[in-house]
Motif scaffolding. Structure first.
Motif, PDB file in Angstrom:
ATOM      1  N   ARG A 123      -2.491  45.760  44.492  1.00  0.00           N
ATOM      2  CA  ARG A 123      -3.752  45.741  45.252  1.00  0.00           C
ATOM      3  C   ARG A 123      -3.523  45.218  46.665  1.00  0.00           C
ATOM      4  O   ARG A 123      -4.135  45.694  47.624  1.00  0.00           O
ATOM      5  N   THR A 160      -2.134  48.193  48.542  1.00  0.00           N
ATOM      6  CA  THR A 160      -3.133  49.194  48.934  1.00  0.00           C
ATOM      7  C   THR A 160      -4.073  48.651  50.007  1.00  0.00           C
ATOM      8  O   THR A 160      -4.594  49.415  50.818  1.00  0.00           O
ATOM      9  N   ASP A 161      -4.299  47.331  50.007  1.00  0.00           N
ATOM     10  CA  ASP A 161      -5.109  46.744  51.079  1.00  0.00           C
ATOM     11  C   ASP A 161      -4.410  46.893  52.427  1.00  0.00           C
ATOM     12  O   ASP A 161      -5.057  47.051  53.472  1.00  0.00           O
ATOM     13  N   ARG A 193      -6.685  52.835  45.068  1.00  0.00           N
ATOM     14  CA  ARG A 193      -6.861  51.391  45.230  1.00  0.00           C
ATOM     15  C   ARG A 193      -7.160  50.682  43.911  1.00  0.00           C
ATOM     16  O   ARG A 193      -7.581  49.529  43.905  1.00  0.00           O
ATOM     17  N   GLY A 194      -6.952  51.360  42.796  1.00  0.00           N
ATOM     18  CA  GLY A 194      -7.063  50.729  41.486  1.00  0.00           C
ATOM     19  C   GLY A 194      -8.368  50.957  40.769  1.00  0.00           C
ATOM     20  O   GLY A 194      -8.574  50.417  39.672  1.00  0.00           O
ATOM     21  N   ASP A 244      -4.311  49.886  37.119  1.00  0.00           N
ATOM     22  CA  ASP A 244      -4.681  48.473  37.083  1.00  0.00           C
ATOM     23  C   ASP A 244      -3.796  47.635  36.168  1.00  0.00           C
ATOM     24  O   ASP A 244      -3.967  46.418  36.094  1.00  0.00           O
TER      25      ASP A 244
END
Length: 712
Positions: free
Chosen positions: A89, A92-93, A194-195, A212
């Motif tokens: 995460r 992806t951020d 982004r999960g 996830d």
């Protein structure tokens, strides 16, 4: 009052680099490895950078991120305690849409170019422009009415070859398709990447697994790494604060997934930097540690580096109120830790610029005592919060005994053990008197509570010698309060102590007495060792006699002769003749030539007697004693490294061709050389080498890599 050029927080927020730049040995080593990678981008690297809080890990990361140009894709991630899925995460951020669309469009452009080349619609020059990104492949495909569905299918297949992740490749290929006014398809793809859960329109297209879990998230992350590092493209990825992730206790499957990420980053040709606290590497599973190619341990600032930092911060327009001898004392008080040094400089400069107080040793001691970033109330409140969060029972301002010296700030009880833990808060610990006061307190507590643990939290400065004295009597080394890191570090210490106390539950009384005797023995050994170190230092101060200088000169002369023989291809004394392949041998010759130059006592003496040049003898034998010791150590390391490589080559070359499995032993030898040299302060040779520090650092820190590549 002029603006204070020194930060009161001294925290680097990567990837930005703020404030003066002073290159330390670890930064030079890391840049040397990065330069070697940029020159040959297909050689993947996994580098671990470890160091305590405030030693410059984030600064090193920021320097590396600024060191590369636009041709190298770069990512900075900060790990968190939310497991490996949390790392994805964070990735992806940090991932911008252009970071995804650009490589996907490059792959699509290759497919469109192949199709147009086959049809002959465009000229070779136009096709080349398409491959180079000068023409939009989607616009070109629509203009000449190419079969878009077929092109998208071929692009998805090509992406799968690159990423080895069919579901990720399918999602990336969907970003090329036409969408409705609300971009519902593309938004669904971005949400899934982004999960988020897959939208129904993605499920209908075969994308049904959510990213996830540890395995799923890191498999996708590995796919992105391969996409960005494909062919000769360059990728730099920094994962900072990795100890937070490891301390969260990833399960065995998660650690296996992390190992896969390191393996695939290396095989894809990426440059991966993992930064964290010293315990990071030991917490990694052994098979994961094997994927690490280089290890860098952060080192403290020396007096020269702090003087350079101060001059850079002040610039030409300001007076320098920091005398060099006081800077040396400041470095000792702060134990060389860059963050502490900069915070002290900030406080000292504030006092000098406000009322003109001269900066002296006394002022440094006073500033160290008062340069707390937090009040005692703040530290107490932070400690109480984390004790509550851990569900521990505690008493504040508790008297373990009847005397004043048995009062502790917190007395912590553990439900599954009989022993307690005393948390003692104190101001700066700067001298022997401070250490003795705290030692007396600890011993008084242990007389009353035989098995109690004592945690000392220092809200201020902690000098090296008092810290050494306290280590022998405390349950754990003193913890210097740093607001941002305190909760993580203190929680880890309390959990470790709780586990120890739980494991001791049920021990017989005689076993506890035996443990106490062992502890007293360790304390006595620590005290004796401390006294011996003090006596040893006094002896060293008195030992700069003519006899010791003559001994050093004789040893340098002997080594210089050996280096001359090795440089000329002759074996060292007692060693059988050996001929390495020329392209390998030249790496050793280069290193030996540089050592010969800085160690050539014969040349120094010749200059002394001709009188044509200023005397360098005093530099070599007095000011140069410590740098000369570094050069002697390097000589021994390089000689042993060459001997080990030679022995391997002698055995391996007996079979032609050399078996592939034999290179595993060569890698072990080279990794051993890298591990040793990373601990040697090579920059100290600058005093003997006329300021050619970067060249020396690069030569010795890349020798292992160059020897490996020479044989491979």
């Amino acid at each position: 009052m002029t603006a204070n050029p020194f930060s009161s927080m001294a925290v680097t927020h990567a990837p930005e680099v703020d404030g003066p730049r002073v290159e330390t040995d670890p930064i030079r080593v890391a840049k040397a490895h990065l330069d070697a990678y940029l020159a040959a981008p297909r050689t993947g690297n996994v580098i671990v950078v470890v160091g305590d809080y405030g030693t410059g890990k984030s600064r090193l990361a920021a320097e590396l991120l600024q060191h590369v140009d636009a041709r190298c894709r770069r990512f900075y991630l900060e790990a968190n305690p939310n497991g490996l899925a949390g790392l994805y995460r964070a990735f992806t951020d940090a991932l911008r849409q252009e970071d995804v669309l650009e490589p996907v469009n490059e792959v699509y452009a290759e497919i469109v170019a192949e199709e147009l080349h086959a049809t002959g619609i465009l000229s070779p020059q136009q096709i080349q422009l398409l491959r180079e990104g000068a023409l939009d492949p989607q616009h070109g495909a629509r203009n000449v009415s190419l079969p878009l569905s077929s092109l998208h299918g071929r692009t998805e297949a090509r992406l799968t070859e690159i990423t080895r992740h069919p579901m990720l490749s399918k999602a990336l290929a969907l970003l090329l398709r036409e969408d409705d006014e609300k971009n519902r398809l593309k938004n669904a793809v971005w949400s899934w990447l982004r999960g988020g859960p897959p939208d129904q329109m993605l499920v209908e297209r075969g994308i049904h697994q959510r990213l996830d879990s540890n395995d799923a998230a890191l498999a996708a992350m590995s796919g992105f790494v391969r996409l960005h590092a494909r062919d000769d493209r360059q990728l730099l990825m920094v994962v900072d604060e990795l100890h937070k992730l490891v301390a969260a206790g990833p399960d065995d499957a998660g650690m296996t997934a992390f190992k896969s990420l390191l393996q695939q980053a290396g095989s894809a040709g990426a440059f991966l930097v993992l930064a964290g606290l010293p315990e990071l590497e030991s917490e990694l599973r052994p098979d994961v540690r094997q994927r690490i190619t280089h290890r860098i341990r952060m080192s403290g600032f020396g007096t020269d580096q702090v003087c350079e930092y101060i001059e850079e911060a002040l610039g030409d327009a300001r007076d320098n109120p920091f005398p060099r001898d006081v800077v040396g004392y400041l470095v000792g008080i702060a134990d060389g830790v860059p963050r502490k040094i900069i915070q002290l400089c900030s406080e000292l400069y504030r006092r000098w610029s406000t009322d003109g107080t001269p900066i002296t040793d006394d002022l440094v001691r006073e500033a160290a005592k008062s340069a707390r970033l937090s009040s005692v109330d703040d530290v107490e409140a932070a400690t109480a919060r984390l004790l509550d969060a851990e569900g521990l029972t505690y008493l504040k301002q508790y008297f373990v005994g009847r005397t004043v010296d048995t009062r502790v700030d917190f007395w912590v009880s553990f439900p599954d053990g009989s022993a307690g833990c005393a948390v003692v808060l104190t101001e700066s610990v700067l001298n022997f008197r401070d250490a003795e006061r705290l030692t007396s307190k600890v011993l008084a507590l242990r007389q009353i509570e035989l098995g109690c643990r004592v945690l000392l939290v220092v809200n201020g400065g902690l000098a090296a010698e008092p810290a050494d004295r306290l280590v022998g009597v405390l349950s754990r080394p003193p913890l210097v309060y740093q607001r941002l890191a305190y909760a993580d570090h203190m929680t880890a210490l309390l959990r470790a102590i709780r586990s120890e106390v739980s494991a001791e539950t049920g021990h017989e009384p005689i076993e506890k007495i035996y443990q106490a005797l062992e502890q007293i023995t360790r304390q006595q050994a620590s005290i004796h060792g401390f006294v011996e170190r003090v006596a040893e230092r006094l002896d060293q101060v008195r030992s700069t006699s003519d006899a010791s200088l003559e001994t050093m000169a004789a040893r340098l002369d002997e080594i210089a002769g050996e280096l001359h023989r090795m440089r000329d291809g002759e074996p060292a004394l007692g060693e059988p003749a050996l001929r390495l392949p020329p392209h390998v041998d030249q790496e050793f010759v280069k290193a030996i030539d540089q050592l010969t130059e800085v160690l050539d006592i014969r040349a120094v003496l010749a200059d002394e007697f001709t009188g044509d040049r200023p005397s360098r003898l005093l530099l070599h034998l007095r000011k140069g004693l410590e740098p000369a010791a570094v050069a002697i150590l390097l000589h021994e390391i390089v000689t042993r490294f060459r001997a080990e490589v030679g022995a391997w080559y002698r055995e391996a070359s007996a079979v032609s061709p050399v078996p592939v499995a034999a290179y595993d032993r060569l890698d072990e030898i080279c990794h051993a050389f890298d591990r040793v040299t990373e601990q040697v302060p090579i920059a100290r040779l600058e005093e003997l080498a006329g300021g050619r520090k970067p060249e020396l650092v690069r030569t010795f820190y890349t020798l292992g890599v160059n020897v490996r590549h020479g044989f491979h």
